[in-house]
Every structure is written in C-alpha cells, then in structure tokens.
Design a protein around this motif. Structure first.
Motif, PDB file in Angstrom:
ATOM      1  N   LEU A  64      64.865  11.836  88.473  1.00  0.00           N
ATOM      2  CA  LEU A  64      65.398  12.786  87.498  1.00  0.00           C
ATOM      3  C   LEU A  64      65.866  14.057  88.192  1.00  0.00           C
ATOM      4  O   LEU A  64      65.276  14.493  89.186  1.00  0.00           O
ATOM      5  CB  LEU A  64      64.323  13.162  86.469  1.00  0.00           C
ATOM      6  CG  LEU A  64      63.710  12.006  85.663  1.00  0.00           C
ATOM      7  CD1 LEU A  64      62.508  12.503  84.878  1.00  0.00           C
ATOM      8  CD2 LEU A  64      64.748  11.400  84.736  1.00  0.00           C
ATOM      9  N   VAL A  66      66.314  18.118  88.154  1.00  0.00           N
ATOM     10  CA  VAL A  66      65.764  19.338  87.565  1.00  0.00           C
ATOM     11  C   VAL A  66      66.939  20.266  87.312  1.00  0.00           C
ATOM     12  O   VAL A  66      67.542  20.795  88.248  1.00  0.00           O
ATOM     13  CB  VAL A  66      64.727  19.998  88.500  1.00  0.00           C
ATOM     14  CG1 VAL A  66      64.197  21.285  87.882  1.00  0.00           C
ATOM     15  CG2 VAL A  66      63.577  19.023  88.788  1.00  0.00           C
ATOM     16  N   GLU A  67      67.264  20.447  86.056  1.00  0.00           N
ATOM     17  CA  GLU A  67      68.488  21.183  85.710  1.00  0.00           C
ATOM     18  C   GLU A  67      68.332  22.695  85.799  1.00  0.00           C
ATOM     19  O   GLU A  67      69.304  23.420  85.945  1.00  0.00           O
ATOM     20  CB  GLU A  67      68.944  20.790  84.302  1.00  0.00           C
ATOM     21  CG  GLU A  67      69.224  19.305  84.120  1.00  0.00           C
ATOM     22  CD  GLU A  67      70.377  18.812  84.972  1.00  0.00           C
ATOM     23  OE1 GLU A  67      71.206  19.640  85.419  1.00  0.00           O
ATOM     24  OE2 GLU A  67      70.465  17.579  85.188  1.00  0.00           O
ATOM     25  N   GLN A  68      67.111  23.186  85.676  1.00  0.00           N
ATOM     26  CA  GLN A  68      66.895  24.633  85.687  1.00  0.00           C
ATOM     27  C   GLN A  68      67.129  25.207  87.084  1.00  0.00           C
ATOM     28  O   GLN A  68      66.868  24.537  88.097  1.00  0.00           O
ATOM     29  CB  GLN A  68      65.460  24.961  85.248  1.00  0.00           C
ATOM     30  CG  GLN A  68      65.097  24.484  83.853  1.00  0.00           C
ATOM     31  CD  GLN A  68      65.761  25.294  82.764  1.00  0.00           C
ATOM     32  OE1 GLN A  68      66.561  26.189  83.027  1.00  0.00           O
ATOM     33  NE2 GLN A  68      65.441  24.984  81.517  1.00  0.00           N
ATOM     34  N   SER A  74      59.926  24.994  87.352  1.00  0.00           N
ATOM     35  CA  SER A  74      60.282  24.255  86.140  1.00  0.00           C
ATOM     36  C   SER A  74      59.194  23.252  85.775  1.00  0.00           C
ATOM     37  O   SER A  74      58.598  22.601  86.644  1.00  0.00           O
ATOM     38  CB  SER A  74      61.598  23.514  86.354  1.00  0.00           C
ATOM     39  OG  SER A  74      61.849  22.631  85.286  1.00  0.00           O
ATOM     40  N   ARG A  75      58.980  23.103  84.479  1.00  0.00           N
ATOM     41  CA  ARG A  75      58.009  22.105  84.020  1.00  0.00           C
ATOM     42  C   ARG A  75      58.472  20.697  84.381  1.00  0.00           C
ATOM     43  O   ARG A  75      57.655  19.803  84.629  1.00  0.00           O
ATOM     44  CB  ARG A  75      57.796  22.242  82.513  1.00  0.00           C
ATOM     45  CG  ARG A  75      56.531  21.558  82.016  1.00  0.00           C
ATOM     46  CD  ARG A  75      56.224  21.898  80.575  1.00  0.00           C
ATOM     47  NE  ARG A  75      54.970  21.292  80.171  1.00  0.00           N
ATOM     48  CZ  ARG A  75      53.804  21.913  80.109  1.00  0.00           C
ATOM     49  NH1 ARG A  75      53.740  23.191  80.412  1.00  0.00           N
ATOM     50  NH2 ARG A  75      52.704  21.293  79.740  1.00  0.00           N
ATOM     51  N   ASP A  76      59.781  20.494  84.436  1.00  0.00           N
ATOM     52  CA  ASP A  76      60.313  19.184  84.823  1.00  0.00           C
ATOM     53  C   ASP A  76      59.901  18.790  86.231  1.00  0.00           C
ATOM     54  O   ASP A  76      59.806  17.595  86.543  1.00  0.00           O
ATOM     55  CB  ASP A  76      61.844  19.185  84.733  1.00  0.00           C
ATOM     56  CG  ASP A  76      62.336  19.302  83.307  1.00  0.00           C
ATOM     57  OD1 ASP A  76      61.561  19.008  82.378  1.00  0.00           O
ATOM     58  OD2 ASP A  76      63.504  19.701  83.116  1.00  0.00           O
ATOM     59  N   TYR A  77      59.671  19.788  87.100  1.00  0.00           N
ATOM     60  CA  TYR A  77      59.318  19.510  88.494  1.00  0.00           C
ATOM     61  C   TYR A  77      57.988  18.767  88.585  1.00  0.00           C
ATOM     62  O   TYR A  77      57.745  18.034  89.538  1.00  0.00           O
ATOM     63  CB  TYR A  77      59.256  20.823  89.274  1.00  0.00           C
ATOM     64  CG  TYR A  77      59.205  20.660  90.778  1.00  0.00           C
ATOM     65  CD1 TYR A  77      60.328  20.249  91.481  1.00  0.00           C
ATOM     66  CD2 TYR A  77      58.043  20.935  91.486  1.00  0.00           C
ATOM     67  CE1 TYR A  77      60.294  20.110  92.853  1.00  0.00           C
ATOM     68  CE2 TYR A  77      57.999  20.806  92.860  1.00  0.00           C
ATOM     69  CZ  TYR A  77      59.125  20.389  93.541  1.00  0.00           C
ATOM     70  OH  TYR A  77      59.090  20.247  94.907  1.00  0.00           O
ATOM     71  N   HIS A  79      57.059  16.745  86.081  1.00  0.00           N
ATOM     72  CA  HIS A  79      57.210  15.677  85.091  1.00  0.00           C
ATOM     73  C   HIS A  79      56.486  16.034  83.788  1.00  0.00           C
ATOM     74  O   HIS A  79      55.860  15.195  83.144  1.00  0.00           O
ATOM     75  CB  HIS A  79      56.677  14.362  85.659  1.00  0.00           C
ATOM     76  CG  HIS A  79      57.200  13.147  84.930  1.00  0.00           C
ATOM     77  ND1 HIS A  79      58.537  12.983  84.618  1.00  0.00           N
ATOM     78  CD2 HIS A  79      56.560  12.038  84.446  1.00  0.00           C
ATOM     79  CE1 HIS A  79      58.691  11.828  83.986  1.00  0.00           C
ATOM     80  NE2 HIS A  79      57.512  11.241  83.865  1.00  0.00           N
ATOM     81  N   GLY A  80      56.578  17.325  83.411  1.00  0.00           N
ATOM     82  CA  GLY A  80      56.027  17.781  82.138  1.00  0.00           C
ATOM     83  C   GLY A  80      54.576  18.199  82.160  1.00  0.00           C
ATOM     84  O   GLY A  80      54.064  18.710  81.151  1.00  0.00           O
ATOM     85  N   HIS A 271      55.427  25.025  84.298  1.00  0.00           N
ATOM     86  CA  HIS A 271      54.076  24.469  84.370  1.00  0.00           C
ATOM     87  C   HIS A 271      53.045  25.527  84.751  1.00  0.00           C
ATOM     88  O   HIS A 271      51.844  25.249  84.773  1.00  0.00           O
ATOM     89  CB  HIS A 271      54.035  23.339  85.402  1.00  0.00           C
ATOM     90  CG  HIS A 271      54.519  23.740  86.763  1.00  0.00           C
ATOM     91  ND1 HIS A 271      53.701  24.312  87.712  1.00  0.00           N
ATOM     92  CD2 HIS A 271      55.752  23.674  87.334  1.00  0.00           C
ATOM     93  CE1 HIS A 271      54.399  24.566  88.807  1.00  0.00           C
ATOM     94  NE2 HIS A 271      55.652  24.186  88.606  1.00  0.00           N
TER      95      HIS A 271
END
Length: 352
Positions: A64, A66-68, A74-77, A79-80, A271
């Motif tokens: 995936l 990371v768009e931010q 980022s929380r995506d970093y 995986h939530g 996160h």
C-alpha cells in the motif's frame, strides 16, 4: 509505502523480503503489530508498482502507498494500528497509547527551589500522577521574566524523582543542553516555540529518550505532524504529541484556544499517542478542570496539568496552576470520566 505480511509469516521470510527490498535501494523498517508484521519502506517509491512488489513473496498480503506527506507519523504506516510509547520510571514502566490507561503528568511550570519541587512531587504522586513536569530552562516572551535555573534545576528534578519515583518530563530549548537534559529527563519536551526548530528536532530524533512534541502556537495539524516526522525520520520512534492551545482572534477570556477537535482528527491521521495540556490551553486555573475532563471524554491518552503549592507566588504561569488541594479533587473528578470511557488506571486512586 508499506508491505503488509500475512499472519504467521516466518521470521526468516520477513528477513529475506527485507534484504531483497534493500537491493532495490529502499530501507525497510520492521513494524510489529498485534497480529501482523508491516515493513515500512523508506526511499524513492513513486515509480514502484505495488502489484509487482507483491510477487516478491507468497507471504506478502498487500502493498500500500502512504498518501500523507507525513509518512512515518501516518496511521497508514502502521497499517491502522496505534503505537505505544513505553517510558521506564522508578515506579515501573508507564505506557502512553490509545489502548492503555490515561497517563497524568503534573507539576509546576518551573523548578523554583528544592523544597517546592519535592513538596509538589509528593502531592501529585499521592493524588495519582505518573510523571512530574517542571521547567529547568524556560522560554519566556519577555527577556526580563524568570528563565529557569538551568542545570541546577535538573538536579532538583532528580531529587524529586528519588523522593517519589515519578518519571521526569522537562523542556529542551537548545542543542547544547541536549546531553545534560537527556541525562536527567525520562521524556524530553520540545516546546511550542521550538516545534519547527528542525535542527533541534533532528538532534532529539537521533537520541533514544522519548520526545514530547508540543503543538506550535499557530501551527496547523499538518505542520505539527511534519515536525513529528523529523524526529521519526532521524530514528526515534517514541514521540508523544501534545496539544496546548493555539492562538486565535479571541484572547480576552482565555490565554489560548484549546483545540480538542485535534484529538479525533489526530486519531484518524496518526498512530502517535496524544496528550492534552489544559493549563496552557486556557491559561486560567478555573477552566482547567472542565477542559481536563472534556479531554478524557474526547479520547486523550494523557494530560499535563500545572500544579504549584502557592500559585500566587509562582515565578511563572501562576494564574493557570492548580493548588495541590484542587488537583486532588480534580483527580477524583477525572476518575469518573476515565472509568466511564475505560481509560482510568485500576485500582482507583486512593489519596494519601
């Protein structure tokens, strides 16, 4: 970009995938979650094809982007998943994080003398606080205001820790003091005025002590998270974000505008653990209890509250400081909200 490994991926396969990604000119950072391992990829990833990267191993579940702009923050970093910041104190390890009990930090704006700081430390410890805050180096608007006692105050904080077992949080103002502050502090605070002092952020990012990053007085949330990114990118994953009020057009009734909406916004974006400072956020002691309780209800992970044995005689920020007696009552009041949202330490606080 992150590579999400499947549940149960063997460690040897994680290492093999990391090594192969390294040959692509990327730096994989292993992030161990509750159920899965995620590899955060640092480097030039814009031209990489996620579908092609999934072919590296049958154990790769997903790749995936990371768009931010704040990649590591980022929380995506992760995986939530939320991250924890664990701090060792004489009373044991204390964890800041979304899935842990509320952490309370309390103490005076500045360290004035030994009797005052030890008395305050004992009182806030008895009420249930986990950390003592106190400034040794004080950034002040006026050059004529009290600037703190410097290194001698750090020794007094050490004496208070010895007497109570509380962890110590104190502010770093400039790079030359980093080593001595890191020697005494359990958490190094970067104040609002230094939030975008990027050379200082790189320095605290290159050392191991956890960092408390206060939001700048006119900083957007993205500004703030990009400042945290400097610390994370330098190698220190242990960052706590602290909302302490921002400047708006109305300063007649409160010192700052405490942005409690930052709590749910940050929860979706990052996160990192979230602390609220209602003392600086309002600037008036009578408003601190309401904002402290509202912060818990909104989902804060930690609170920083100024407490002074005699606020009228405080050398700095007396008007926003609670007396120890009022802090005792506030801890009892906060426990009601904290228990209701499942964030209060158990067993319940018992006052000495």
């Amino acid at each position: 970009m992150i590579v999400v490994m499947k549940v149960g991926t063997p460690e040897v396969e994680i290492e093999r995938v990391s090594s192969e990604l390294g040959t692509w000119g990327l730096t994989p950072e292993k992030i161990v979650g509750k159920h899965k391992v995620v590899l955060g990829l640092v480097g030039e990833t814009a031209d990489l094809d996620p579908l092609q990267m999934q072919e590296i191993s049958p154990w790769v579940e997903q790749v995936l982007r990371v768009e931010q702009p704040f990649k590591r923050a980022s929380r995506d970093y992760r995986h939530g998943e939320a991250s924890d910041v664990v701090v060792s104190t004489p009373n044991g390890a204390i964890t800041f994080g979304e899935n842990h009990p509320l952490v309370v930090v309390a103490g005076p704006c500045s360290v004035e003398n030994e009797e005052m700081i030890i008395e305050t430390a004992r009182r806030v410890k008895a009420a249930g606080a986990h950390f003592l805050r106190g400034g040794a180096y004080k950034p002040r608007t006026s050059p004529y205001a009290f600037q703190g006692h410097g290194e001698s105050a750090l020794n007094l904080l050490a004496a208070a820790r010895e007497a109570t077992g509380l962890g110590i949080i104190t502010e770093l103002m400039d790079s030359p003091e980093l080593d001595v502050v890191a020697e005494f502090a359990d958490v190094i605070q970067i104040g609002a005025r230094n939030m975008q002092n990027f050379s200082l952020l790189k320095k605290v990012g290159a050392q191991e002590k956890p960092v408390l990053l206060k939001r700048g007085m006119a900083a957007t949330i993205e500004d703030w998270l990009m400042a945290a990114e400097y610390i994370l990118a330098a190698g220190n994953p242990n960052v706590i974000l602290c909302e302490r009020g921002i400047r708006t057009f109305d300063r007649q009734y409160a010192r700052n505008t405490l942005d409690l909406s930052a709590i749910p916004v940050l929860r979706t974006l990052t996160h990192l653990p979230i602390m609220i400072d209602p003392s600086h956020g309002t600037g008036k002691s009578e408003y601190v209890p309401a904002m402290a309780m509202a912060s818990i209800a909104a989902g804060a992970d930690s609170l920083m509250i100024e407490v002074h044995p005699n606020p009228k005689k405080a050398l700095s920020d007396g008007p926003q400081s609670l007396t120890p007696e009022r802090f005792d009552r506030l801890m009892q009041e906060m426990s009601v909200i904290g228990k209701a949202v499942g964030r209060w330490p158990e067993p319940a606080v018992v006052l000495a």
